[in-house]
Design an enzyme around this catalytic site. Structure first.
Site, PDB file in Angstrom:
ATOM      1  N   TYR A   1      -3.090 -12.742   2.186  1.00  0.00           N
ATOM      2  CA  TYR A   1      -2.783 -12.357   0.800  1.00  0.00           C
ATOM      3  C   TYR A   1      -1.584 -13.128   0.240  1.00  0.00           C
ATOM      4  O   TYR A   1      -1.733 -14.011  -0.595  1.00  0.00           O
ATOM      5  CB  TYR A   1      -2.513 -10.843   0.707  1.00  0.00           C
ATOM      6  CG  TYR A   1      -3.696 -10.011   1.088  1.00  0.00           C
ATOM      7  CD1 TYR A   1      -4.693  -9.720   0.152  1.00  0.00           C
ATOM      8  CD2 TYR A   1      -3.845  -9.511   2.380  1.00  0.00           C
ATOM      9  CE1 TYR A   1      -5.795  -8.951   0.499  1.00  0.00           C
ATOM     10  CE2 TYR A   1      -4.937  -8.751   2.736  1.00  0.00           C
ATOM     11  CZ  TYR A   1      -5.913  -8.471   1.790  1.00  0.00           C
ATOM     12  OH  TYR A   1      -6.999  -7.725   2.138  1.00  0.00           O
TER      13      TYR A   1
ATOM     14  N   TYR B   1     -12.571 -15.174   2.473  1.00  0.00           N
ATOM     15  CA  TYR B   1     -11.561 -14.143   2.704  1.00  0.00           C
ATOM     16  C   TYR B   1     -11.030 -14.225   4.136  1.00  0.00           C
ATOM     17  O   TYR B   1     -11.827 -14.295   5.067  1.00  0.00           O
ATOM     18  CB  TYR B   1     -12.177 -12.753   2.459  1.00  0.00           C
ATOM     19  CG  TYR B   1     -11.246 -11.635   2.881  1.00  0.00           C
ATOM     20  CD1 TYR B   1     -10.224 -11.206   2.037  1.00  0.00           C
ATOM     21  CD2 TYR B   1     -11.365 -11.041   4.130  1.00  0.00           C
ATOM     22  CE1 TYR B   1      -9.345 -10.218   2.427  1.00  0.00           C
ATOM     23  CE2 TYR B   1     -10.489 -10.039   4.531  1.00  0.00           C
ATOM     24  CZ  TYR B   1      -9.484  -9.638   3.678  1.00  0.00           C
ATOM     25  OH  TYR B   1      -8.609  -8.663   4.079  1.00  0.00           O
TER      26      TYR B   1
ATOM     27  N   LYS C   1       0.806  -1.220   0.000  1.00  0.00           N
ATOM     28  CA  LYS C   1       0.000   0.000   0.000  1.00  0.00           C
ATOM     29  C   LYS C   1       0.843   1.275   0.000  1.00  0.00           C
ATOM     30  O   LYS C   1       0.375   2.330  -0.412  1.00  0.00           O
ATOM     31  CB  LYS C   1      -0.993  -0.011   1.164  1.00  0.00           C
ATOM     32  CG  LYS C   1      -2.010  -1.142   1.071  1.00  0.00           C
ATOM     33  CD  LYS C   1      -2.675  -1.161  -0.280  1.00  0.00           C
ATOM     34  CE  LYS C   1      -3.664  -2.273  -0.558  1.00  0.00           C
ATOM     35  NZ  LYS C   1      -3.378  -3.606  -0.165  1.00  0.00           N
TER      36      LYS C   1
END
Ligand SMILES: Cc1ncc(COP(=O)(O)O)c(C=O)c1O
Length: 333
Positions: free
Chosen positions: A290, A264, A50
């Site tokens: 992830y 998820y 990010k």
């Protein structure tokens, strides 16, 4: 492509390393060479992808005279942690809206990124149930702050808009320059695919530079067709923002959903195997949500012969290891 036309804060001071992983390549036993782009080593508290996106988004916020960042994510969001971290760095306030994608999963005492929200001094956390309109929830927080005299700037989940995706267009250009400098030609790239800005930016950078390397995304949440459409959309929006005429052919976007498991952020055995394998062959920390699931995809595809023998495969390590500390029982089993 001219990325210099957009202001940024300069958070990415130098290229992140690309490393060959000899022990892991050998342990995998698929006759391929695995390299890793170490975006887990990007600056920002705890590192991760990010930072590249926020470099552009925070510059935009400051240019617009804003003094407060609002963003959203899951209860253990790396994106929320990094938005908060860069807000602290800039002397801005930061407010978070967290979606309980797994009902009952928000625990204010949890470790991992949740602990770091507190340590970094988050101004407020609003927890909302799965399926909430996150844009509307963030706008609600922004309206209250505006009424009290603040100047809020809303960053969408994952900073996965066209502006944020420019961070990964830049990353793709960085990779192409590193390949040339290293004298290594990558035959394939594997990337995690979540809110889609990372994968979309990589694809936009690949098409815009005629890079011609196939990219396989490993989805962590949504069904394949939905994810591929999200990636295609943000990739084309990034190209449009850059003023590039080319558009991404739909068949260039692949985002497998076979490695999501029960949902998820919910652990899979293959994710645990991947995280342990990288830790124990290369001392590299993946994350459970992830990069661990994305690596489980790479491992499975390699074992099935998806990559030709002798191929050089580049895995994009997007970070996230602080979340490991919220998953101790999963790894102690
Ligand atoms: C560690 C990590 N890797 C990968 C991703 C996926 O990136 P994107 O949301 O841009 O698809 C995220 C998103 O939050 C992340 O935190």
């Amino acid at each position: 492509m001219n990325l210099a036309q957009f202001p940024r804060r300069g958070y990415v001071k130098e290229p992140t390393p690309i490393e060959y992983l000899p022990n892991f390549s050998k342990a995998l036993g698929a006759g391929i060479n695995i390299y890793m782009k170490r975006d887990d080593m990007l600056p920002g508290a705890g590192g991760g992808n990010k930072t590249r996106k926020l470099d552009f988004c925070v510059a935009d916020a400051l240019q617009k005279g804003c003094d407060t960042l609002i963003t959203c994510g899951a209860v253990q969001s790396n994106h929320c942690r990094l938005t908060l971290a860069w807000a602290v760095h800039e002397g801005m306030d930061c407010h978070l809206v967290l979606e309980e994608r797994v009902p009952g999963s928000y625990n204010p005492e949890a470790s991992g990124n949740n602990f770091l929200y507190q340590l970094l001094g988050v101004k407020s956390i609003t927890v909302v149930p799965k399926g909430t309109d996150m844009a509307a929830a963030m706008q609600g927080v922004a309206d209250k702050l505006k009424a009290s005299g603040r100047k809020p700037y809303v960053i969408p989940g994952g900073a996965s808009n066209a502006l944020g995706a420019l961070g990964y267009v830049a990353c793709m250009e960085e990779i192409l320059a590193q390949m040339f400098a290293m004298g290594v030609n990558f035959d394939h790239m594997v990337v995690p695919s979540g809110s889609a800005g990372t994968h979309g930016g990589i694809i936009a950078g690949m098409i815009g530079n005629n890079g011609n390397i196939p990219v396989t995304g490993i989805g962590v949440n949504r069904p394949k067709a939905v994810q591929e459409n999200a990636v295609l959309t943000v990739a084309n929006q990034a190209l449009e923002l850059l003023g590039v005429e080319a558009r991404v052919p739909a068949d260039k976007v692949v985002a497998f959903d076979d490695y999501v498991g029960p949902g998820y952020s919910l652990p899979t055995d293959a994710m645990v195997e991947a995280v342990k394998m990288l830790a124990q062959t290369e001392a590299i920390l993946l994350d459970p949500v992830y990069s661990g699931k994305a690596m489980s995809g790479l491992i499975d595809l390699a074992r099935k012969g998806y990559f030709p023998k002798g191929a050089n495969v580049l895995f994009l390590h997007t970070g996230g290891s602080p979340a490991l500390f919220a998953y101790l029982p999963t790894f102690r089993k």
